[in-house]
Design a protein around this motif. Structure first.
Motif, PDB file in Angstrom:
ATOM      1  N   HIS A 301      49.280  70.957 -14.685  1.00 20.63           N
ATOM      2  CA  HIS A 301      48.235  70.963 -15.696  1.00 20.63           C
ATOM      3  C   HIS A 301      48.816  70.654 -17.080  1.00 20.63           C
ATOM      4  CE1 HIS A 301      45.756  72.493 -12.539  1.00 20.63           C
ATOM      5  NE2 HIS A 301      46.333  73.670 -12.497  1.00 20.63           N
ATOM      6  N   SER A 302      47.917  70.412 -18.034  1.00 25.07           N
ATOM      7  CA  SER A 302      48.356  70.034 -19.380  1.00 25.07           C
ATOM      8  C   SER A 302      49.169  71.127 -20.061  1.00 25.07           C
ATOM      9  CB  SER A 302      47.141  69.671 -20.242  1.00 25.07           C
ATOM     10  OG  SER A 302      46.209  70.726 -20.272  1.00 25.07           O
ATOM     11  N   ASP A 303      48.987  72.399 -19.645  1.00 27.44           N
ATOM     12  CA  ASP A 303      49.774  73.490 -20.233  1.00 27.44           C
ATOM     13  C   ASP A 303      51.106  73.700 -19.520  1.00 27.44           C
ATOM     14  OD1 ASP A 303      49.017  74.648 -17.835  1.00 27.44           O
ATOM     15  OD2 ASP A 303      47.900  76.309 -18.729  1.00 27.44           O
ATOM     16  N   GLY A 304      51.410  72.849 -18.549  1.00 24.25           N
ATOM     17  CA  GLY A 304      52.670  72.940 -17.822  1.00 24.25           C
ATOM     18  C   GLY A 304      52.611  73.760 -16.555  1.00 24.25           C
ATOM     19  N   SER A 305      51.494  74.463 -16.311  1.00 24.35           N
ATOM     20  CA  SER A 305      51.358  75.263 -15.092  1.00 24.35           C
ATOM     21  C   SER A 305      51.038  74.349 -13.915  1.00 24.35           C
ATOM     22  CB  SER A 305      50.262  76.315 -15.256  1.00 24.35           C
ATOM     23  OG  SER A 305      48.998  75.703 -15.455  1.00 24.35           O
ATOM     24  N   LEU A 306      51.306  74.855 -12.707  1.00 24.95           N
ATOM     25  CA  LEU A 306      51.094  74.074 -11.492  1.00 24.95           C
ATOM     26  C   LEU A 306      49.846  74.533 -10.765  1.00 24.95           C
ATOM     27  CD1 LEU A 306      54.741  73.968 -10.093  1.00 24.95           C
ATOM     28  CD2 LEU A 306      53.580  72.239 -11.483  1.00 24.95           C
ATOM     29  N   ASP A 307      49.158  73.601 -10.114  1.00 29.52           N
ATOM     30  CA  ASP A 307      48.036  73.954  -9.243  1.00 29.52           C
ATOM     31  C   ASP A 307      48.530  74.905  -8.165  1.00 29.52           C
ATOM     32  OD1 ASP A 307      46.346  73.357  -6.630  1.00 29.52           O
ATOM     33  OD2 ASP A 307      45.102  72.771  -8.337  1.00 29.52           O
ATOM     34  N   GLY A 308      47.731  75.938  -7.875  1.00 32.35           N
ATOM     35  CA  GLY A 308      48.203  76.992  -6.994  1.00 32.35           C
ATOM     36  C   GLY A 308      48.071  76.746  -5.513  1.00 32.35           C
ATOM     37  N   ASP A 309      47.309  75.729  -5.119  1.00 30.72           N
ATOM     38  CA  ASP A 309      47.066  75.482  -3.699  1.00 30.72           C
ATOM     39  C   ASP A 309      47.784  74.215  -3.228  1.00 30.72           C
ATOM     40  OD1 ASP A 309      45.454  77.661  -3.744  1.00 30.72           O
ATOM     41  OD2 ASP A 309      43.622  76.629  -3.160  1.00 30.72           O
ATOM     42  N   PHE A 310      48.009  74.166  -1.913  1.00 28.30           N
ATOM     43  CA  PHE A 310      48.577  72.971  -1.294  1.00 28.30           C
ATOM     44  C   PHE A 310      47.442  72.264  -0.549  1.00 28.30           C
ATOM     45  CE2 PHE A 310      52.100  75.899  -1.887  1.00 28.30           C
ATOM     46  CZ  PHE A 310      52.988  75.088  -2.577  1.00 28.30           C
ATOM     47  N   HIS A 311      46.853  71.255  -1.209  1.00 31.69           N
ATOM     48  CA  HIS A 311      45.634  70.612  -0.754  1.00 31.69           C
ATOM     49  C   HIS A 311      45.913  69.656   0.401  1.00 31.69           C
ATOM     50  CE1 HIS A 311      43.189  71.780  -4.390  1.00 31.69           C
ATOM     51  NE2 HIS A 311      44.422  72.010  -4.817  1.00 31.69           N
ATOM     52  N   TRP A 312      44.942  69.572   1.316  1.00 35.94           N
ATOM     53  CA  TRP A 312      45.104  68.759   2.518  1.00 35.94           C
ATOM     54  C   TRP A 312      45.407  67.312   2.191  1.00 35.94           C
ATOM     55  CZ3 TRP A 312      40.447  68.068   0.316  1.00 35.94           C
ATOM     56  CH2 TRP A 312      39.776  66.883   0.577  1.00 35.94           C
ATOM     57  N   TRP A 313      44.675  66.733   1.242  1.00 40.14           N
ATOM     58  CA  TRP A 313      44.802  65.295   1.011  1.00 40.14           C
ATOM     59  C   TRP A 313      46.141  64.951   0.367  1.00 40.14           C
ATOM     60  CZ3 TRP A 313      45.419  62.855  -3.672  1.00 40.14           C
ATOM     61  CH2 TRP A 313      45.138  63.584  -4.830  1.00 40.14           C
ATOM     62  N   VAL A 314      46.635  65.842  -0.467  1.00 37.01           N
ATOM     63  CA  VAL A 314      47.928  65.591  -1.112  1.00 37.01           C
ATOM     64  C   VAL A 314      49.040  65.542  -0.074  1.00 37.01           C
ATOM     65  CG1 VAL A 314      49.582  66.464  -2.804  1.00 37.01           C
ATOM     66  CG2 VAL A 314      47.112  66.672  -3.237  1.00 37.01           C
ATOM     67  N   GLN A 315      48.981  66.466   0.898  1.00 33.61           N
ATOM     68  CA  GLN A 315      50.014  66.489   1.942  1.00 33.61           C
ATOM     69  C   GLN A 315      49.949  65.218   2.787  1.00 33.61           C
ATOM     70  OE1 GLN A 315      51.688  69.122   0.967  1.00 33.61           O
ATOM     71  NE2 GLN A 315      49.850  69.683  -0.205  1.00 33.61           N
ATOM     72  N   ALA A 316      48.729  64.742   3.063  1.00 36.94           N
ATOM     73  CA  ALA A 316      48.577  63.520   3.857  1.00 36.94           C
ATOM     74  C   ALA A 316      49.154  62.313   3.119  1.00 36.94           C
ATOM     75  CB  ALA A 316      47.101  63.295   4.174  1.00 36.94           C
TER      76      ALA A 316
END
Length: 398
Positions: A301-316
């Motif tokens: 994210h813009s504040d440097g934090s990371l998205d908390g989930d491991f999304h299906w489409w990203v892994q694919a």
């Protein structure tokens, strides 16, 4: 092919046929026509859910591509079912383009023209023509290409605007979803217009389409790509001033192989060489989000934090991107890394009881995310079926 690659390939084929596509045939086919609009995270059917244009276009692409891949007759039948529903219900016969959504009985609910959704319809229709030679699908795809070029393309400042009203007038809220900025030009829409045009260019070598597709790839190389970080910008104004400070690792890894695919279909030697060099750097930038066990973070994210989930489409998309690094960028170490990422998917995202993949795994405690859909407006058999098909075909070339 050695035994480990053969096993990898067979697991992908099994996932495609028995986990993903069987689910959509058995659990999502709507007897009223087309496919249901939603199953929730607990796999409960919502038979009255709205039907999204993106979902139906992606269903069409998935079954057409699968039929081209392995020739199973039931996939041709499912693709035709999806195509006919799009033709009969989603195509706006008065103004052209496609509706954003319908009710469960196939009546328009949201009639705005979101060019992202129109591009996906081109993607599905052109793949259907490629798979079975259906001339009607090609004709509709050609008409939709003309609609995008006429109503979305900015011939003065370059690129494509996000959305218009049903009758192609300017619209105040152009967002794909409430998670997006209300920007007039976005990386995501440009990526998928380019994807749809590339698919159409494979089967229709039209000079105007070739020019538009080439221009889209140049937009990525010259405007969307940040050549200091090698990440892609997400949101832009009409004049291409960037409006975000986000690193979307998922979109970066997806774009790294889609851009290269486009360059290969265009088949211009100098442009292909330039794209090869750029996409290798984009892929490596994306892999900043890859974790040691093979999973990939969606975005920073813009504040440097990371998205908390491991999304299906990203892994694919991560699996495909790494296999492209192995094959086209001559980095064989990524074969094993892609297999690790597939192992993460297999162990964490597949619903082995009911079929399909869960939306995500929670990064905080590793639990399954059941708040988001198993199948729905945004949860389609596209990223995962495409990963299976693309990975199998890439492994066969290694």
């Amino acid at each position: 092919m050695d035994s480990s690659l053969a096993t990898f390939r067979q697991e992908l084929e099994d996932c495609l046929n028995n986990n993903i596509l069987r689910y959509w045939i058995d659990r999502m086919t709507d007897p009223r026509g087309g496919f249901y609009g939603r199953r929730d995270g607990y796999d409960r059917l919502d038979a009255e859910a709205e039907k999204g244009g993106i979902l139906n276009a992606r269903i069409l692409w998935s079954f057409a591509a699968a039929y081209r891949h392995n020739g199973k007759p039931e996939y041709a039948d499912a693709a035709l079912r999806a195509r006919d529903y799009i033709r009969d219900h989603f195509i706006d016969k008065e103004y052209g383009g496609t509706y954003w959504s319908l009710d469960a009985d196939g009546n328009p609910i949201d009639t705005r023209k979101q060019f992202y959704a129109i591009a996906f319809t081109i993607y599905g229709l052109s793949e259907h023509y490629r798979a079975v030679g259906d001339e009607e699908s090609l004709r509709i795809a050609q008409n939709l290409f003309a609609d995008i070029e006429k109503h979305s393309r900015d011939l003065v400042k370059d690129g494509y605007v996000e959305a218009k009203t049903r009758d192609w007038q300017p619209i105040a809220d152009m967002r794909l979803s409430d998670k997006d900025d209300n920007a007039s030009k976005t990386m995501n829409t440009h990526l998928h217009i380019m994807e749809g045009y590339t698919s159409l260019l494979r089967v229709w070598r039209d000079p105007a389409l070739l020019e538009a597709t080439t221009n889209l790839l140049r937009i990525f190389l010259d405007r969307i790509l940040d050549k200091e970080t090698w990440h892609l910008g997400l949101f832009f104004d009409d004049d291409w001033h960037r409006q975000d400070h986000i690193f979307s690792y998922g979109h970066d890894i997806e774009a790294s192989w889609l851009m290269l695919e486009t360059a290969m279909v265009i088949n211009d030697k100098a442009l292909l060489s330039e794209t090869l060099a750029a996409t290798e750097k984009i892929a490596y930038a994306a892999l900043e989000g890859r974790r040691e066990e093979g999973s990939m973070v969606y975005e920073r994210h813009s504040d440097g934090s990371l998205d908390g989930d491991f999304h299906w489409w990203v892994q694919a998309e991560d699996v495909i991107g790494q296999l492209y690094l192995a094959l086209y960028h001559k980095k064989p170490e990524f074969i094993g890394k892609a297999a690790e990422s597939w192992g993460y998917i297999k162990d964490n995202l597949l619903d082995t009881e009911n079929g399909e993949w869960y939306w995500s795994r929670r990064g905080s405690d590793g639990s399954i995310n059941r708040e988001d859909d198993k199948a729905g407006f945004w949860k389609c058999p596209y990223h995962n079926s495409r990963m299976c098909i693309e990975a199998i075909e890439t492994l066969e070339k290694l």
